[in-house]
Design a protein around this motif. Sequence first.
Motif, PDB file in Angstrom:
ATOM      1  N   ASP A 135       0.837  -1.193   0.000  1.00 59.77           N
ATOM      2  CA  ASP A 135       0.000   0.000   0.000  1.00 59.77           C
ATOM      3  C   ASP A 135       0.874   1.245   0.000  1.00 59.77           C
ATOM      4  N   GLU A 137       0.906   5.729  -0.282  1.00 55.84           N
ATOM      5  CA  GLU A 137       0.083   6.909  -0.024  1.00 55.84           C
ATOM      6  C   GLU A 137      -0.734   7.221  -1.283  1.00 55.84           C
ATOM      7  N   SER A 145      -7.590  12.279  -6.368  1.00 49.62           N
ATOM      8  CA  SER A 145      -6.759  11.406  -5.538  1.00 49.62           C
ATOM      9  C   SER A 145      -7.204   9.951  -5.701  1.00 49.62           C
ATOM     10  N   ASN A 147      -6.452   5.699  -4.605  1.00 49.55           N
ATOM     11  CA  ASN A 147      -5.758   4.700  -3.809  1.00 49.55           C
ATOM     12  C   ASN A 147      -4.671   4.062  -4.668  1.00 49.55           C
TER      13      ASN A 147
END
Length: 263
Positions: A135, A137, A145, A147
């Motif tokens: 993962d 940022e 934005s 994931n």
Amino acid sequence: MKKLLFFSLLTGLMACQGTKNESEVKDEPQVVQSSNTGHHIASIAKVFEAHGGFDNWSALKTLSYDNGGQHTIVELQNRYTRIESENQTVGFDGERVWVNPPSENAARQRMRYNLIFYFYSFPFVVGDPGISYEDLEPIELKGKSYNAVKVSYGDGIGDSPKDNYIVLSDPETNQMHWLMYTATFGRNESSDRFSLIKYDGWQEFEGVVLPSSLQWYQYSDGVVGEPRGGARVFENIQVSKEYPSMDNFSMPEGAQDVTNPAT
């Protein structure tokens, strides 16, 4: 055993000679990998679920589509492949990559024969065993934005184990919107220079959601530039839980074996 083959960027694949009957079930492959999801982390599992689920993908045996004047058929359990265009056919029979008629560009054919299939089959293609996830940022592209999950490979997995991919998904729907990737085929060192693809036109087939358009973009220092050429459009997309005829992938007499083009 599934083959994870990775490579450098660019368009241009191959293929042609009479089309086999894709719906015919004949000489089914003896080795089939069952769905293995124990290594999936929660974030990538959510992306798979947003596209129909990795188990549904793993149940499929056949994928075919038309793209850029080429017809591609892939036996999904082992990634046997056949790509046909007007003047040439390229195939992978589980052991050998072959070209018919023979080509002077053997190294290029070997490197790129399943490149477009690999990009097209995201996100599912990065669900296979031997792949690791991390993962990151959230990453912002064009004011939104996303994931971000980094995908990498264990040593000895595929032709370019030092390649890295970043799957960018919508934080609300978990659907994949972008793919960032490096290309290291033929080189021993890793790269921190990413290329960028936008995924569009998602459609459902047999419970899985696949794209109908891939658009490459210029990308540098976190900034998305202009499109790189036209979008790759996929048509006549078909998936099946039945095996295709294995005759599709057999190397015909007179074809050139390009599995090891340097030899």
